[in-house]
Scaffold this active site. Sequence first.
Site, PDB file in Angstrom:
ATOM      1  N   LYS A  24      22.264  12.743  -8.546  1.00 34.57           N
ATOM      2  CA  LYS A  24      22.233  12.823 -10.009  1.00 34.57           C
ATOM      3  C   LYS A  24      23.645  12.703 -10.581  1.00 34.57           C
ATOM      4  O   LYS A  24      23.875  11.928 -11.520  1.00 34.57           O
ATOM      5  CB  LYS A  24      21.605  14.143 -10.468  1.00 34.57           C
ATOM      6  CG  LYS A  24      21.410  14.219 -11.982  1.00 34.57           C
ATOM      7  CD  LYS A  24      20.857  15.568 -12.414  1.00 34.57           C
ATOM      8  CE  LYS A  24      21.952  16.594 -12.530  1.00 34.57           C
ATOM      9  NZ  LYS A  24      21.527  17.857 -13.163  1.00 34.57           N
TER      10      LYS A  24
ATOM     11  N   ASP B 182      17.355  14.709 -14.663  1.00 41.26           N
ATOM     12  CA  ASP B 182      17.526  16.166 -14.713  1.00 41.26           C
ATOM     13  C   ASP B 182      16.200  16.796 -15.117  1.00 41.26           C
ATOM     14  O   ASP B 182      15.161  16.126 -15.179  1.00 41.26           O
ATOM     15  CB  ASP B 182      18.662  16.550 -15.663  1.00 41.26           C
ATOM     16  CG  ASP B 182      18.324  16.268 -17.123  1.00 41.26           C
ATOM     17  OD1 ASP B 182      17.266  15.661 -17.404  1.00 41.26           O
ATOM     18  OD2 ASP B 182      19.109  16.676 -17.997  1.00 41.26           O
TER      19      ASP B 182
END
Length: 214
Positions: free
Chosen positions: A124, A142
């Site tokens: 991420k 997220d």
Amino acid sequence: MAKQLDYHTIREIFTRFQAADPEPKGELEHVNAYTLVVAVALSAQATDAGVNKATRELFKIADTPEKMLALGEEGVTEHIKTIGLFRQKAKNVIKLSRILVEQYGGEVPNSRAALQSLPGVGRKTANVVLNMWWRIPAQAVDTHIFRVGNRTGICPGKDVDTVERAIEDNIPADFQQHAHHWLILHGRYHCKARKPMCGTCLIRDLCQFEDKTL
């Protein structure tokens, strides 16, 4: 989990997002690629606002890996102690700074694999840096994107990897660059976890969420 929306519905959703906010921006403050890597790494299990508050003074004195190493782990810890998991994060910041200096000449690499090899940097974080700094249409999933994707049907999936693939596979190419920012901001300010603001949502008529609020 909502059913995957069709191409035309997704295109209409992102057309509306784009009309409302043509150039969405990430909210983590940074001055270069290095400070962006550090800020995103610090943001794990912390809010962007909390990270910004801690890093404003830190980045004034340490905006390169060399300066961060000179500050040392204790110095970093002192600046970020208001952030969750600050001791481990300070260790990671020093470790990744040392690797950048020793292996990359103090420069931040622009490949996902190289970024993910840095301590405290996962997929991420790597995707955020690739997207925000090098403008590569990488998708950083997220909790906000995971929630919005599954509620709406834009990019449903049982885990973050599946949602990331659903974004890449189903969102039209001309919206890929800003897709994750539009989804994050929509989840943060409108499609909230506990009290989604469906009454004022600009995609209410296209969303598959069954428990819409008034």
